[in-house]
Write a protein that holds these residues in place. Structure first.
Motif, PDB file in Angstrom:
ATOM      1  N   ILE A  71      -3.385  -1.701  20.965  1.00  0.00           N
ATOM      2  CA  ILE A  71      -2.743  -0.465  20.473  1.00  0.00           C
ATOM      3  C   ILE A  71      -2.071   0.257  21.652  1.00  0.00           C
ATOM      4  CG2 ILE A  71      -3.192   1.818  19.450  1.00  0.00           C
ATOM      5  CD1 ILE A  71      -3.373  -0.423  17.382  1.00  0.00           C
ATOM      6  N   ILE A  74       1.184  -1.411  22.387  1.00  0.00           N
ATOM      7  CA  ILE A  74       2.197  -1.054  21.377  1.00  0.00           C
ATOM      8  C   ILE A  74       2.727   0.349  21.675  1.00  0.00           C
ATOM      9  CG2 ILE A  74       2.625  -0.653  18.906  1.00  0.00           C
ATOM     10  CD1 ILE A  74       0.320  -2.703  18.402  1.00  0.00           C
ATOM     11  N   GLN A  78       6.493   1.568  22.347  1.00  0.00           N
ATOM     12  CA  GLN A  78       7.124   2.657  21.582  1.00  0.00           C
ATOM     13  C   GLN A  78       7.709   3.728  22.501  1.00  0.00           C
ATOM     14  OE1 GLN A  78       3.896   3.912  19.014  1.00  0.00           O
ATOM     15  NE2 GLN A  78       4.386   2.401  17.443  1.00  0.00           N
ATOM     16  N   SER A  95       6.587  -8.571  14.082  1.00  0.00           N
ATOM     17  CA  SER A  95       6.784  -8.290  12.651  1.00  0.00           C
ATOM     18  C   SER A  95       5.606  -7.526  12.056  1.00  0.00           C
ATOM     19  CB  SER A  95       6.984  -9.601  11.888  1.00  0.00           C
ATOM     20  OG  SER A  95       5.794 -10.365  11.951  1.00  0.00           O
ATOM     21  N   LYS A  96       4.578  -7.258  12.866  1.00  0.00           N
ATOM     22  CA  LYS A  96       3.399  -6.569  12.333  1.00  0.00           C
ATOM     23  C   LYS A  96       3.142  -5.228  12.998  1.00  0.00           C
ATOM     24  CE  LYS A  96       1.661 -10.927  10.898  1.00  0.00           C
ATOM     25  NZ  LYS A  96       0.965 -12.130  11.268  1.00  0.00           N
ATOM     26  N   VAL A  97       4.089  -4.783  13.794  1.00  0.00           N
ATOM     27  CA  VAL A  97       3.913  -3.476  14.455  1.00  0.00           C
ATOM     28  C   VAL A  97       5.101  -2.575  14.145  1.00  0.00           C
ATOM     29  CG1 VAL A  97       2.633  -4.553  16.340  1.00  0.00           C
ATOM     30  CG2 VAL A  97       5.050  -4.084  16.633  1.00  0.00           C
ATOM     31  N   SER A  98       4.921  -1.295  14.453  1.00  0.00           N
ATOM     32  CA  SER A  98       5.995  -0.318  14.222  1.00  0.00           C
ATOM     33  C   SER A  98       6.700  -0.052  15.542  1.00  0.00           C
ATOM     34  CB  SER A  98       5.401   0.993  13.690  1.00  0.00           C
ATOM     35  OG  SER A  98       4.610   0.755  12.563  1.00  0.00           O
ATOM     36  N   GLU A 129       3.857 -17.079  -7.384  1.00  0.00           N
ATOM     37  CA  GLU A 129       4.989 -17.441  -6.533  1.00  0.00           C
ATOM     38  C   GLU A 129       5.378 -18.910  -6.606  1.00  0.00           C
ATOM     39  OE1 GLU A 129       4.277 -16.108  -2.479  1.00  0.00           O
ATOM     40  OE2 GLU A 129       2.943 -14.666  -3.404  1.00  0.00           O
TER      41      GLU A 129
ATOM     42  N   LEU B 133       2.016   5.634  13.926  1.00  0.00           N
ATOM     43  CA  LEU B 133       1.857   4.283  13.375  1.00  0.00           C
ATOM     44  C   LEU B 133       2.004   3.241  14.481  1.00  0.00           C
ATOM     45  CD1 LEU B 133       4.239   4.771  10.317  1.00  0.00           C
ATOM     46  CD2 LEU B 133       1.746   4.826  10.265  1.00  0.00           C
ATOM     47  N   ALA B 134       1.162   2.242  14.453  1.00  0.00           N
ATOM     48  CA  ALA B 134       1.273   1.175  15.450  1.00  0.00           C
ATOM     49  C   ALA B 134       1.354  -0.191  14.776  1.00  0.00           C
ATOM     50  CB  ALA B 134       0.109   1.217  16.422  1.00  0.00           C
ATOM     51  N   VAL B 135       0.424  -0.480  13.877  1.00  0.00           N
ATOM     52  CA  VAL B 135       0.464  -1.789  13.194  1.00  0.00           C
ATOM     53  C   VAL B 135       0.510  -1.598  11.682  1.00  0.00           C
ATOM     54  CG1 VAL B 135      -0.745  -3.068  15.001  1.00  0.00           C
ATOM     55  CG2 VAL B 135      -2.056  -1.987  13.221  1.00  0.00           C
ATOM     56  N   ILE B 136       0.864  -2.651  10.969  1.00  0.00           N
ATOM     57  CA  ILE B 136       0.956  -2.540   9.510  1.00  0.00           C
ATOM     58  C   ILE B 136      -0.435  -2.245   8.931  1.00  0.00           C
ATOM     59  CG2 ILE B 136       3.038  -3.924   9.193  1.00  0.00           C
ATOM     60  CD1 ILE B 136       1.197  -6.264   8.381  1.00  0.00           C
ATOM     61  N   GLU B 138      -1.428   0.843   8.449  1.00  0.00           N
ATOM     62  CA  GLU B 138      -1.823   2.191   8.885  1.00  0.00           C
ATOM     63  C   GLU B 138      -0.955   3.234   8.189  1.00  0.00           C
ATOM     64  OE1 GLU B 138      -3.274   1.126  13.420  1.00  0.00           O
ATOM     65  OE2 GLU B 138      -1.332   2.054  13.142  1.00  0.00           O
ATOM     66  N   ASP B 195       4.667   2.370   7.685  1.00  0.00           N
ATOM     67  CA  ASP B 195       5.772   1.538   8.136  1.00  0.00           C
ATOM     68  C   ASP B 195       6.373   0.870   6.895  1.00  0.00           C
ATOM     69  OD1 ASP B 195       6.655   0.077  10.943  1.00  0.00           O
ATOM     70  OD2 ASP B 195       6.973  -1.172   9.176  1.00  0.00           O
ATOM     71  N   LYS B 197       7.149  -2.042   6.424  1.00  0.00           N
ATOM     72  CA  LYS B 197       6.497  -3.324   6.145  1.00  0.00           C
ATOM     73  C   LYS B 197       5.202  -3.106   5.364  1.00  0.00           C
ATOM     74  CE  LYS B 197       6.902  -4.222  10.552  1.00  0.00           C
ATOM     75  NZ  LYS B 197       7.850  -3.933  11.573  1.00  0.00           N
ATOM     76  N   HIS B 207       1.630 -10.394   2.098  1.00  0.00           N
ATOM     77  CA  HIS B 207       0.200 -10.424   1.795  1.00  0.00           C
ATOM     78  C   HIS B 207      -0.565 -11.298   2.779  1.00  0.00           C
ATOM     79  CE1 HIS B 207       1.154 -13.950  -1.150  1.00  0.00           C
ATOM     80  NE2 HIS B 207       1.286 -14.282   0.100  1.00  0.00           N
ATOM     81  N   HIS B 209      -4.038 -13.887   3.001  1.00  0.00           N
ATOM     82  CA  HIS B 209      -5.073 -14.597   2.247  1.00  0.00           C
ATOM     83  C   HIS B 209      -5.661 -15.702   3.118  1.00  0.00           C
ATOM     84  CE1 HIS B 209      -2.117 -17.815   1.708  1.00  0.00           C
ATOM     85  NE2 HIS B 209      -1.258 -16.901   1.283  1.00  0.00           N
ATOM     86  N   ILE B 246      -5.209  -9.587  10.268  1.00  0.00           N
ATOM     87  CA  ILE B 246      -3.778  -9.238  10.370  1.00  0.00           C
ATOM     88  C   ILE B 246      -2.901 -10.474  10.599  1.00  0.00           C
ATOM     89  CG2 ILE B 246      -3.836  -8.684  12.869  1.00  0.00           C
ATOM     90  CD1 ILE B 246      -1.851  -6.350  12.100  1.00  0.00           C
ATOM     91  N   ASP B 247      -3.468 -11.474  11.290  1.00  0.00           N
ATOM     92  CA  ASP B 247      -2.670 -12.680  11.558  1.00  0.00           C
ATOM     93  C   ASP B 247      -2.335 -13.452  10.285  1.00  0.00           C
ATOM     94  OD1 ASP B 247      -2.530 -12.178  14.226  1.00  0.00           O
ATOM     95  OD2 ASP B 247      -4.303 -13.363  14.743  1.00  0.00           O
ATOM     96  N   SER B 248      -3.173 -13.255   9.249  1.00  0.00           N
ATOM     97  CA  SER B 248      -2.917 -13.998   8.010  1.00  0.00           C
ATOM     98  C   SER B 248      -1.854 -13.310   7.146  1.00  0.00           C
ATOM     99  CB  SER B 248      -4.212 -14.146   7.208  1.00  0.00           C
ATOM    100  OG  SER B 248      -4.520 -12.923   6.579  1.00  0.00           O
ATOM    101  N   PHE B 249      -1.473 -12.077   7.496  1.00  0.00           N
ATOM    102  CA  PHE B 249      -0.459 -11.378   6.694  1.00  0.00           C
ATOM    103  C   PHE B 249       0.921 -11.913   7.018  1.00  0.00           C
ATOM    104  CE2 PHE B 249      -3.817  -8.689   5.469  1.00  0.00           C
ATOM    105  CZ  PHE B 249      -3.397  -8.095   4.286  1.00  0.00           C
ATOM    106  N   HIS B 250       1.659 -12.144   5.985  1.00  0.00           N
ATOM    107  CA  HIS B 250       2.995 -12.717   6.163  1.00  0.00           C
ATOM    108  C   HIS B 250       3.910 -12.261   5.033  1.00  0.00           C
ATOM    109  CE1 HIS B 250       0.493 -15.494   3.782  1.00  0.00           C
ATOM    110  NE2 HIS B 250       1.589 -15.616   3.044  1.00  0.00           N
ATOM    111  N   HIS B 252       7.139 -13.404   2.570  1.00  0.00           N
ATOM    112  CA  HIS B 252       7.838 -14.594   2.095  1.00  0.00           C
ATOM    113  C   HIS B 252       9.333 -14.329   2.022  1.00  0.00           C
ATOM    114  CE1 HIS B 252       4.175 -16.661   0.077  1.00  0.00           C
ATOM    115  NE2 HIS B 252       3.879 -16.160   1.249  1.00  0.00           N
TER     116      HIS B 252
END
Lengths: 301, 393
Positions: A71, A74, A78, A95-98, A129, B133-136, B138, B195, B197, B207, B209, B246-250, B252
């Motif tokens: 954090i 990140i 920022q 792709s997973k951070v702001s 899907e 905000l820092a990561v998805i 949040e 965010d 995302k 998502h 999984h 978090i690594d499993s989130f993607h 499509h």
């Protein structure tokens, strides 16, 4: 007369103080740039010299593409004045951070139509899907040195926007960098082109742009340079060799001896072509690339 | 004079119902125009200040008012969605900074606003406690929403399902509250910021999984072939984004075509703004570009037109009420003829009798004045909420 003399002295002192004060006020703060890999750091530093402070917060022993920032990291990104991304899906964490878009530059966006798509070998289906594979993009864009020059151009444009007063210097530095990159690009083409159809094996799928740019006939496996190959990996390679009779395997890093021995038994020689994603222990990006090309001459002689 | 007030007070106290009706009539008739004016001033202030500070809004063609109300005030209006390409188009033009917003979902009645960090800089929003905000996964909560929901950094907040009966719909997302914003006295106080995302994850476009290719439990696998693994509906989808998963989130597909409600465009200068506006004038253009100040000005003109009608109605009602009150007093005087005669006979002058009646009227008017003042204070205190309830929500 003495009074006039003394007045002159005071006037000179006053003007000196005034100008020195003005100069102190005009000292600009160094532009704080954060990057996601070493090639971008190298380009930014080459272009801007001392006017920019470039940070790559990834530890030297970690491949930036698989690094996960804390954090605090990140937060540092920022707070930067400029964030240079490689694009093409490089570093999944992005792709997973702001990150603030106003400060972020995707250095490969200009040639996004040249991105190479790679698919997972196995598809899967769940929910509504239907069947799908997690498509990804090949990300080592700088391995095609003409694309690397374009990335450097995106960097110079943005740095000039932030510090227009040094435009001439930045543009001159960029032109010098571009010249070196394109000269190396020509050298690789000269080395490879006479025998570019020679089948080769890549130890890892990170040479897509390199293979495409220089027309290499390469296939990828998933061998780690610091691990012994498993029987499954050896069997997979043997199967691959039936249709792709290669004599060389290209490694990202120096492989352990046991892996080299296994390959030698199969009649495959090893050579290292370092993509240089992180800061090299010695030299810089161009010197590492030049060294790579020299080693490559063995393969395509 | 004090004696006159004493006797008038006694009379009023005895005729409570008549007095209460009179006080209510006078109070309401004086309260209505003042309250209306307060609300209109409040709405003008609130709507215009935010509209003026938002240079340009781009969205799908359709109701301009719906688009602006959704983008600026996070109202319940649902303009047609556009894609992220709309924001990229502005970015590529280099004429303005695009700030995409996606306001579709809610959490415990408060709007979830998906956007980028640039929104906070643009609106001058600062985090009072916690961090940004820092990561998805949040969220950062507006001051009023945090107060009402009793939230502080470290708590969690679950997004509300869009439809209670949509059993096959998207799972609610448990978001981590990482920061509370300073009070801004705008709609931002009542919003939950995530965010962009994260908003797409709430929608189910992204998502996390279990790794389907590594499944060991046979009840999770419907069919497995050499090139495909089909999972059953039992496959667990994560409803909270944590460090572990978090690594499993993607996501499509191409996120460039993912939905957003609108884009706030902040042009470099007036000229860039005008050039940008010109680029949306094509016949086949599917998007519209708006200057929110113009749209809100149009809305306020309509409100003021309605206000003029209301003023006329209130004036007629006030006139009728005053006439009714005069009638009530006249009838009351006639009914009290014997009483007045008695007062006269015991030695009171006509002036004293007039003083008595004047004192009664004064007490009624004063009581109405106090009541009206209290009611106006209450309205003034809640102007922002009332404006939001009447004109925005």
């Amino acid at each position: 007369m003495i009074f006039v003399h003394s007045l002159h002295r005071w006037l000179v002192l006053f003007l000196f103080l005034l100008f020195s004060g003005a100069n102190a006020g005009a000292t600009e703060a160094s532009l704080n740039v954060y990057v996601v890999n070493y090639p971008l750091k190298y380009f930014a530093e080459r272009i801007s010299g001392p006017h920019v402070n470039v940070t790559l917060p990834v530890p030297p022993e970690v491949d930036p593409v698989y690094w996960t920032p804390s954090i605090a990291d990140i937060g540092a990104y920022q707070q930067a004045d400029l964030i240079l991304l490689n694009g093409a899906g490089y570093a999944k964490w992005v792709s997973k951070v702001s990150l603030p878009r106003s400060k972020t530059v995707d250095t490969s966006r200009e040639f996004r139509d040249q991105y190479i798509t790679v698919k997972e070998a196995k598809t899967h289906s769940h929910g509504a899907e239907g069947q799908h594979a997690h498509e990804g993009l090949a990300f080592t864009t700088w391995m095609d040195l003409s694309l690397a020059a374009k990335q450097a151009e995106a960097i110079v444009d943005e740095i000039v926007r932030k510090r227009p007063q040094h435009e001439d210097l930045f543009r001159a530095n960029y032109r010098s960098l571009e010249k070196e990159l394109l000269a190396l690009d020509s050298r690789i083409k000269a080395v490879v082109s006479p025998n570019h159809t020679i089948p080769i094996i890549f130890s890892h799928p990170v040479y897509e742009y390199f293979a495409k740019a220089y027309g290499l006939n390469g296939r990828s496996v998933h061998w780690e340079p610091d691990q012994d190959p498993t029987p499954g990996q050896v069997a997979e390679l043997n199967k691959l060799l039936e249709s792709h009779p290669a004599n060389w395997m290209i490694w990202e890093n120096t492989p352990i001896k046991s892996a080299v021995d296994v390959l030698e038994v199969m009649g495959i020689k090893s050579v290292v072509f370092n993509p240089c994603g992180n800061v090299p222990p010695e030299g810089d990006l161009l010197s590492v690339m030049k060294d790579n090309v020299t080693k490559f001459e063995l393969v395509f002689h | 004079m004090l004696d006159s007030f004493y006797i008038a007070w006694k009379y009023i106290s005895y005729n409570r119902i008549k007095t209460a009706v009179l006080v209510a009539c006078v109070t309401l008739i004086s309260f209505l125009p003042f309250a209306l004016q307060l609300l209109l001033n409040g709405s003008e202030r609130q709507l215009m200040s935010r509209a003026v500070s938002t240079p340009l809004v781009i969205g799908a063609k359709g109701s301009a008012l719906d688009l602006v109300m959704n983008t600026l005030y996070f109202g319940d209006e649902r303009p047609e969605v556009i894609s992220m390409q709309a924001a990229n188009r502005i970015w590529d033009s280099e004429l303005a900074l695009p700030i995409p917003t996606y306001t579709r979902f809610k959490a415990r009645g408060y709007p979830i606003v998906g956007t980028t960090l640039d929104y906070f800089d643009f609106r001058g929003l600062n985090v009072e406690s916690g961090r940004n905000l820092a990561v998805i996964g949040e969220c950062v909560v507006g001051a009023r929403a945090a107060e009402d929901l009793k939230l502080k950094p470290g708590n969690s907040l679950v997004s509300s399902p869009e439809s209670l009966f949509d059993l096959a719909g998207v799972y609610p997302l448990k978001m981590k509250v990482v920061g509370i914003l300073e009070k801004a006295h705008t709609s931002d106080d009542l919003a939950i910021f995530v965010d962009l995302k994260t908003a797409w994850v709430i929608q189910g476009l992204g998502h996390g999984h279990q790794d389907v290719t590594q499944l060991k439990d046979p009840t999770l696998v419907l069919k497995r072939s050499g090139t495909n693994v089909a999972a059953t509906a039992k496959l667990y989808h994560y409803t909270e984004i944590s460090e572990k998963n978090i690594d499993s989130f993607h996501f499509h597909g191409n996120t460039d075509i993912y939905p957003i409600s609108a884009v706030i465009a902040v042009p470099a200068d007036e000229k860039s703004g005008t050039i940008l506006q010109g680029r949306y004038l094509g016949k086949n253009e599917t998007q519209q570009i708006l200057r929110p100040a113009e749209v809100i000005d149009g809305l306020l003109q309509n409100i003021f037109r309605i206000k003029n009608v209301l003023d006329a109605v209130v004036s007629v009602v006030a006139l009728a009420t005053v006439m009714a009150i005069v009638l009530v007093f006249a009838l009351s005087l006639r009914l009290r003829q014997r009483e007045i005669k008695t007062i006269f006979k015991i030695g009171c002058s006509r002036l004293t009798i007039a003083k008595l009646l004047a004192a009664e009227i004064l007490i009624i008017v004063a009581a109405s004045g106090v009541l009206c003042g209290i009611m106006l204070t209450v309205v003034n205190r809640f102007t922002n909420d009332l404006v939001r309830m009447l004109f925005i929500a």
